[in-house]
Design a protein around this motif. Structure first.
Motif, mmCIF file in Angstrom:
data_model
loop_
_atom_site.group_PDB
_atom_site.id
_atom_site.type_symbol
_atom_site.label_atom_id
_atom_site.label_comp_id
_atom_site.label_asym_id
_atom_site.label_seq_id
_atom_site.Cartn_x
_atom_site.Cartn_y
_atom_site.Cartn_z
ATOM 1 N N ALA A 1 0.829 -1.209 0.000
ATOM 2 C CA ALA A 1 0.000 0.000 0.000
ATOM 3 C C ALA A 1 0.859 1.251 0.000
ATOM 4 O O ALA A 1 0.544 2.245 -0.682
ATOM 5 C CB ALA A 1 -0.925 -0.006 1.210
ATOM 6 N N THR A 2 1.958 1.221 0.732
ATOM 7 C CA THR A 2 2.866 2.366 0.759
ATOM 8 C C THR A 2 3.456 2.624 -0.624
ATOM 9 O O THR A 2 3.509 3.766 -1.097
ATOM 10 C CB THR A 2 3.996 2.126 1.774
ATOM 11 O OG1 THR A 2 3.424 2.023 3.083
ATOM 12 C CG2 THR A 2 5.010 3.251 1.753
ATOM 13 N N ARG B 1 2.161 1.595 -3.517
ATOM 14 C CA ARG B 1 1.057 1.974 -4.407
ATOM 15 C C ARG B 1 0.692 3.448 -4.233
ATOM 16 O O ARG B 1 0.505 4.191 -5.210
ATOM 17 C CB ARG B 1 -0.149 1.084 -4.117
ATOM 18 C CG ARG B 1 -1.323 1.143 -5.101
ATOM 19 C CD ARG B 1 -2.394 2.177 -4.741
ATOM 20 N NE ARG B 1 -2.785 2.239 -3.364
ATOM 21 C CZ ARG B 1 -3.760 1.506 -2.805
ATOM 22 N NH1 ARG B 1 -4.414 0.624 -3.524
ATOM 23 N NH2 ARG B 1 -4.068 1.671 -1.535
ATOM 24 N N ASP B 2 0.587 3.894 -2.982
ATOM 25 C CA ASP B 2 0.235 5.291 -2.725
ATOM 26 C C ASP B 2 1.316 6.235 -3.233
ATOM 27 O O ASP B 2 1.014 7.324 -3.754
ATOM 28 C CB ASP B 2 -0.001 5.499 -1.234
ATOM 29 C CG ASP B 2 -1.242 4.771 -0.721
ATOM 30 O OD1 ASP B 2 -2.055 4.325 -1.568
ATOM 31 O OD2 ASP B 2 -1.394 4.638 0.503
ATOM 32 N N ALA B 3 2.576 5.840 -3.083
ATOM 33 C CA ALA B 3 3.669 6.674 -3.588
ATOM 34 C C ALA B 3 3.604 6.763 -5.113
ATOM 35 O O ALA B 3 3.803 7.843 -5.692
ATOM 36 C CB ALA B 3 5.016 6.094 -3.154
ATOM 37 N N GLU C 1 0.936 6.523 -7.029
ATOM 38 C CA GLU C 1 -0.180 7.381 -7.427
ATOM 39 C C GLU C 1 0.096 8.851 -7.146
ATOM 40 O O GLU C 1 -0.285 9.720 -7.947
ATOM 41 C CB GLU C 1 -1.458 6.915 -6.733
ATOM 42 C CG GLU C 1 -1.923 5.547 -7.208
ATOM 43 C CD GLU C 1 -3.165 5.038 -6.517
ATOM 44 O OE1 GLU C 1 -3.648 3.955 -6.880
ATOM 45 O OE2 GLU C 1 -3.658 5.743 -5.601
ATOM 46 N N ALA C 2 0.770 9.139 -6.046
ATOM 47 C CA ALA C 2 1.100 10.526 -5.726
ATOM 48 C C ALA C 2 2.079 11.102 -6.738
ATOM 49 O O ALA C 2 1.950 12.260 -7.187
ATOM 50 C CB ALA C 2 1.678 10.614 -4.317
ATOM 51 N N GLY D 1 -10.409 4.910 -7.366
ATOM 52 C CA GLY D 1 -9.531 5.385 -6.301
ATOM 53 C C GLY D 1 -10.240 5.883 -5.056
ATOM 54 O O GLY D 1 -9.623 5.981 -3.988
ATOM 55 N N PRO E 1 -4.285 -3.413 -1.608
ATOM 56 C CA PRO E 1 -3.139 -2.536 -1.364
ATOM 57 C C PRO E 1 -2.152 -2.453 -2.507
ATOM 58 O O PRO E 1 -1.259 -1.607 -2.485
ATOM 59 C CB PRO E 1 -2.482 -3.172 -0.131
ATOM 60 C CG PRO E 1 -2.862 -4.616 -0.199
ATOM 61 C CD PRO E 1 -4.253 -4.620 -0.750
ATOM 62 N N SER F 1 -3.479 -0.313 -8.878
ATOM 63 C CA SER F 1 -3.849 1.003 -9.414
ATOM 64 C C SER F 1 -4.312 0.814 -10.851
ATOM 65 O O SER F 1 -3.609 0.204 -11.658
ATOM 66 C CB SER F 1 -2.658 1.965 -9.408
ATOM 67 O OG SER F 1 -2.214 2.243 -8.101
#
Length: 393
Positions: free
Chosen positions: A272-273, A275-277, A279-280, A294, A300, A303
């Motif tokens: 998840a960390t 994946r979030d990075a 997307e950011a 989204g 997690p 995308s």
């Protein structure tokens, strides 16, 4: 040569070392139906794997039926011939969500006129109000109806996690049975059959780092019985699935299940960390990119990205040449890049859906892998995309 970056774990996860070792050790095993020592040794391998798969989803080992994969498992489970305890009357209607895998949308062994499609919201969540309304309408039409409902735990394209426990309450209140395709969720998020309220669950070995060609139907309890097996013959798998068991594949599946259960608590947050990075960084570098689904709870690792004007065929080729393995959606269409029924069901505009690219990470995905994708994607979008995404992220 460009170093390859594998970001298609939802299509298949690389074989785990534990699974490879278990398979090699089982290749010379005897027939697990034989009563001699060699047969008993093979049977022990199968039963050890059954226990490991059962533990992964909180089931009893006796309630795990091995199959040749997720598709066969779905077709075995989706039959009118499901008995619950003393209730031997056949299920007479199948309800499936609009975002199910093709093997579920096809209706299993139900006739076409006995299959209903339940819509989803724009976020990709099964519409619980619509499900409740359909179950109520069926009860009015026929007070003796016994529905079977199939809702996947997590979507293979968007990663959106479905409200299974809430769906189970509605289904059980209507006297129905709930089947859950957990092929994508098992090993990535907690997937306890009892906690979810599922009556039947299907799994696939290669999605969790086991071999291809092996899967399972998991039953909530021994009270649930498939009275009409898909494969009839020698009575293997307690009569639920005939044919000599693929001992090596099953052993690999069991080893992968044990490893996935062991690593679950750490692997999920780590993915998840990453994946979030990803997307950011995509949002910062190519703000016209949207993340489909989204706003909903997701796996997690998943995308689904799209940008206006970008075509999936072009993007896949460009990213592959850059050393990146990603997907345009489900990896079950013989290499074809076609319209996604999942995105159509969500109401995603065709111009956006046509360019959707699925990025699915795994426990071995690194920051460098993420950076390589972000650089390639942002450059691609800057060159080829025009305008805004036009849908909520």
């Amino acid at each position: 040569m460009t170093e390859r970056v594998y970001l298609d774990w939802n299509a298949t996860a690389p074989l785990r070392p534990e699974a490879r070792a278990a398979m090699l050790a089982a290749l010379d095993a005897g027939n697990p139906s034989s009563v001699h020592a060699e047969g008993r040794a093979a049977r022990a391998l199968v039963e050890d794997a059954r226990e490991a798969v059962a533990r992964l989803v909180g089931a009893a080992p006796r309630d795990v039926i091995f199959t040749s994969g997720g598709t066969e498992a779905n077709v075995l489970a989706l039959t009118p011939a499901l008995q619950v305890g003393a209730d031997t009357a056949p299920r007479d209607r199948l309800l499936v969500s609009a975002i199910e895998h093709a093997s579920v949308r096809s209706g299993g062994r139900f006739p076409t006129n006995a299959v209903d499609i339940v819509p989803v919201t724009p976020d990709g969540l099964v519409d619980l109000a619509a499900l409740a309304a359909r179950l109520e309408a069926l009860a009015v039409e026929n007070t003796g109806i016994r529905p079977l409902v199939s809702v996947m735990h997590a979507n293979n394209e968007t990663g959106v996690v479905q409200p299974i426990a809430a769906a189970a309450e509605l289904v059980h209140a209507a006297g129905g049975i709930l089947h859950v395709d957990a092929v994508q969720s098992a090993g990535k998020i907690p997937c306890d059959i009892g906690a979810l309220g599922a009556d039947l669950m299907t799994l696939s070995g290669h999605k969790i780092g086991g071999p291809k060609g092996v899967g399972a139907v998991v039953l909530r309890s021994a009270a649930i019985h498939v009275s009409d097996p898909l494969l009839k013959g020698g009575g293997q798998e307690r009569g639920a699935r005939a044919g000599t068991e693929n001992v090596a594949a099953i052993a690999g599946f069991g080893a992968a299940a044990a490893a996935a259960a062991r690593d679950l608590a750490a692997a999920g947050p780590a993915m998840a960390t990453r994946r979030d990075a990803l997307e950011a960084q995509v949002a910062a570098g190519s703000p016209q990119t949207c993340v489909i689904g989204g706003a909903a709870p997701r796996l997690p690792n998943t995308s689904l990205l799209a940008a206006p004007g970008l075509k999936a065929e072009t993007a896949l080729i460009a990213l592959d040449l850059a050393g990146l393995a990603v997907s345009s959606g489900a990896a079950c269409s013989s290499g074809k890049v076609g319209a996604s029924q999942v995105l159509a069901a969500m109401g995603v505009p065709p111009a956006i859906a046509a360019g959707a690219i699925r990025v699915s990470l795994g426990p071995a995905t690194t920051e460098r892998d993420v950076a390589a994708f972000v650089d390639a994607w942002n450059g691609l979008v800057r060159r080829l995309s025009k305008g805004g995404c036009g849908i909520a992220a």
